[in-house]
Design a protein around this motif. Structure first.
Motif, PDB file in Angstrom:
ATOM      1  N   ARG A 263     -54.076 -37.344-108.427  1.00 30.04           N
ATOM      2  CA  ARG A 263     -53.254 -35.882-108.520  1.00 30.04           C
ATOM      3  C   ARG A 263     -51.990 -35.908-107.884  1.00 30.04           C
ATOM      4  O   ARG A 263     -51.944 -36.164-106.544  1.00 30.04           O
ATOM      5  CB  ARG A 263     -54.317 -34.611-108.101  1.00 30.04           C
ATOM      6  N   HIS A 265     -49.671 -33.304-107.976  1.00 30.75           N
ATOM      7  CA  HIS A 265     -49.231 -31.843-107.722  1.00 30.75           C
ATOM      8  C   HIS A 265     -50.325 -30.761-108.090  1.00 30.75           C
ATOM      9  O   HIS A 265     -51.238 -31.181-108.996  1.00 30.75           O
ATOM     10  CB  HIS A 265     -47.997 -31.658-108.943  1.00 30.75           C
ATOM     11  N   PRO A 266     -50.384 -29.692-107.148  1.00 25.88           N
ATOM     12  CA  PRO A 266     -51.259 -28.604-107.398  1.00 25.88           C
ATOM     13  C   PRO A 266     -51.536 -28.192-108.745  1.00 25.88           C
ATOM     14  O   PRO A 266     -52.784 -27.453-108.919  1.00 25.88           O
ATOM     15  CB  PRO A 266     -51.030 -27.587-106.370  1.00 25.88           C
ATOM     16  N   ASP A 267     -50.597 -28.287-109.550  1.00 24.84           N
ATOM     17  CA  ASP A 267     -50.694 -27.771-111.068  1.00 24.84           C
ATOM     18  C   ASP A 267     -51.214 -28.695-112.092  1.00 24.84           C
ATOM     19  O   ASP A 267     -51.222 -28.417-112.892  1.00 24.84           O
ATOM     20  CB  ASP A 267     -49.382 -26.941-111.340  1.00 24.84           C
ATOM     21  N   ASP A 268     -51.295 -30.033-111.549  1.00 28.19           N
ATOM     22  CA  ASP A 268     -51.974 -31.122-112.294  1.00 28.19           C
ATOM     23  C   ASP A 268     -53.455 -30.416-112.781  1.00 28.19           C
ATOM     24  O   ASP A 268     -54.177 -30.311-111.751  1.00 28.19           O
ATOM     25  CB  ASP A 268     -51.954 -32.229-111.607  1.00 28.19           C
ATOM     26  N   ARG A 269     -53.734 -30.577-114.159  1.00 28.33           N
ATOM     27  CA  ARG A 269     -55.237 -29.780-114.418  1.00 28.33           C
ATOM     28  C   ARG A 269     -55.878 -30.747-115.462  1.00 28.33           C
ATOM     29  O   ARG A 269     -55.146 -31.390-115.988  1.00 28.33           O
ATOM     30  CB  ARG A 269     -54.943 -28.432-114.862  1.00 28.33           C
ATOM     31  N   ARG A 289     -50.291 -32.849-116.518  1.00 26.89           N
ATOM     32  CA  ARG A 289     -49.285 -33.026-115.370  1.00 26.89           C
ATOM     33  C   ARG A 289     -48.806 -31.487-115.262  1.00 26.89           C
ATOM     34  O   ARG A 289     -48.417 -30.940-116.150  1.00 26.89           O
ATOM     35  CB  ARG A 289     -48.467 -33.986-115.058  1.00 26.89           C
ATOM     36  N   ALA A 290     -48.366 -31.192-114.058  1.00 20.48           N
ATOM     37  CA  ALA A 290     -47.596 -30.026-113.711  1.00 20.48           C
ATOM     38  C   ALA A 290     -46.349 -29.820-114.587  1.00 20.48           C
ATOM     39  O   ALA A 290     -45.969 -28.810-115.007  1.00 20.48           O
ATOM     40  CB  ALA A 290     -47.029 -30.045-112.086  1.00 20.48           C
ATOM     41  N   ASP A 291     -45.517 -31.156-114.847  1.00 24.66           N
ATOM     42  CA  ASP A 291     -44.430 -31.064-115.686  1.00 24.66           C
ATOM     43  C   ASP A 291     -44.642 -31.011-117.340  1.00 24.66           C
ATOM     44  O   ASP A 291     -43.882 -31.321-118.072  1.00 24.66           O
ATOM     45  CB  ASP A 291     -43.631 -32.220-115.416  1.00 24.66           C
ATOM     46  N   ASN A 309     -60.084 -30.611-107.500  1.00 25.29           N
ATOM     47  CA  ASN A 309     -59.659 -30.066-106.409  1.00 25.29           C
ATOM     48  C   ASN A 309     -58.748 -30.979-105.629  1.00 25.29           C
ATOM     49  O   ASN A 309     -58.564 -30.726-104.337  1.00 25.29           O
ATOM     50  CB  ASN A 309     -60.540 -29.230-105.839  1.00 25.29           C
ATOM     51  N   PRO A 312     -52.931 -33.166-103.575  1.00 23.39           N
ATOM     52  CA  PRO A 312     -51.936 -34.029-104.063  1.00 23.39           C
ATOM     53  C   PRO A 312     -51.599 -35.017-103.290  1.00 23.39           C
ATOM     54  O   PRO A 312     -51.534 -35.077-102.087  1.00 23.39           O
ATOM     55  CB  PRO A 312     -50.310 -33.068-104.117  1.00 23.39           C
ATOM     56  N   TRP A 316     -57.709 -38.219-108.129  1.00 27.14           N
ATOM     57  CA  TRP A 316     -57.943 -37.452-108.982  1.00 27.14           C
ATOM     58  C   TRP A 316     -59.154 -37.775-109.769  1.00 27.14           C
ATOM     59  O   TRP A 316     -60.054 -36.928-109.948  1.00 27.14           O
ATOM     60  CB  TRP A 316     -56.941 -37.183-109.949  1.00 27.14           C
TER      61      TRP A 316
END
Ligand SMILES: [Zn+2]
Length: 328
Positions: A263, A265-269, A289-291, A309, A312, A316
């Motif tokens: 993972r 970035h914290p916004d990778d989901r 990914r966050a982007d 969770n 980063p 993951w």
């Protein structure tokens, strides 16, 4: 209320058979909230002490609470993960370093290890196998046949290989990460961080497997753990008979870990709530990914150890594929 007492000792119980034979060590609660092995080891200890079961030969050591601090806290770790970077150190830095300094010599004094764990999300039990026989630098090994025979006797039929080399490739990739601030956050940029109980055992001339007995709270997990100890003892001719076989048991299914994905970035989901061993078809959307970059499965296989969770810079999820390794 008083503060909980910080454990100052590791308890092991050894039964010394009067005839020579293999030296087996069984670990429970290497992770403190994984108590199926604790229950199973304590049950067998009671049976051996009451005479309900008799050790025929060899040496049996039970360590029901391998990380006593984590066990008392009811959580995975005390001060760190005992099942990583396991080695003897002259200047221990934390509780797990001090446990390792007594656990490592205990492991080295045995021939065979059965390490009993459980996992967070649902699913069937599985066994973590070591490497195939090899002369490589990472984890040279010559007892793959013995280890496979141990794995095949335990009961659960799903096996996973390729932990340490997949882990080491992940470490190598992290080290090439040009983002220095992110690299600094990474817990695991040292290949030896992948050394847990079984890897240490192999490094000392023994062999052993990790058995993941089921979900942490599954009432069957202590039964799976107990039957696995009994089956191991029977397999090593240390007890007269194995546990009764589960009817309709399938042939072993061996999977190989092929890749660890971090993972970033914290916004990778994740695109879904994945469970270990969910099937992947080529092109399946695993996460975003966050982007906005999509993470898709490059080939058919399975997702293993998904951690929504993850911090980063840390694991993951893993991908696995069917292995061509035959375990009979
Ligand atoms: Zn565990």
């Amino acid at each position: 209320m008083s503060e909980p007492v910080h454990p100052t000792a590791l308890r092991s119980v050894t039964f010394h058979g009067l005839e020579p034979g293999p030296r087996l060590i069984v670990l429970g609660a290497v992770h403190g909230n994984e108590t199926c092995g604790t229950r199973a080891a304590e049950r067998l200890q009671d049976e051996l002490e009451s005479g309900a079961r008799c050790l025929l030969r060899g040496t049996l050591t039970l360590v029901p609470r391998t990380n006593p601090l984590a066990y008392e806290l009811g959580q995975r770790m005390g001060e760190r993960n005992l099942n990583r970077n396991l080695r003897v150190t002259s200047a221990p830095q934390d509780f797990e370093d001090r446990i390792a300094n007594v656990l490592c010599p205990l492991l080295a004094a045995h021939d065979v290890l059965l390490d009993l764990h459980s996992f967070h999300t649902g699913g069937q039990p599985f066994i973590m196998l070591g490497p195939r026989n090899n002369d490589g630098e990472l984890e040279d090994f010559g007892q793959a046949r013995e280890e496979e025979a141990l794995a095949a006797c335990l009961g659960p039929q799903r096996m996973v290989e390729g932990w340490l080399d997949t882990y080491a490739r992940g470490v190598a990739r992290r080290m090439r990460n040009p983002n220095a601030s992110q690299r600094a956050q990474m817990l695991s940029t040292d290949p030896s961080y992948g050394i847990g109980t079984t890897e240490y055992m192999r490094s000392q001339g023994g062999y052993g497997v990790t058995l993941e007995c089921g979900q942490h709270d599954d009432p069957q997990a202590p039964v799976v753990a107990y039957n696995a100890i009994i089956n191991t003892l029977a397999h090593l001719d240390m007890l007269p008979a194995p546990a009764p076989a589960t009817p309709g048991q399938d042939a072993p299914e061996v999977l190989r870990l092929v890749e660890v994905i971090d993972r970033d970035h914290p916004d990778d989901r994740f695109a879904r709530e994945w469970k270990s061993f969910d099937r992947l078809e080529a092109g399946d959307l695993i996460g975003v990914r966050a982007d906005g970059t999509e993470v898709r499965a490059p080939e058919p296989g399975f997702i293993v150890f998904p951690n929504p969770n993850a911090l980063p810079g840390n694991e993951w999820f893993y991908r696995a594929a069917f292995s061509d390794r035959a375990v009979v």
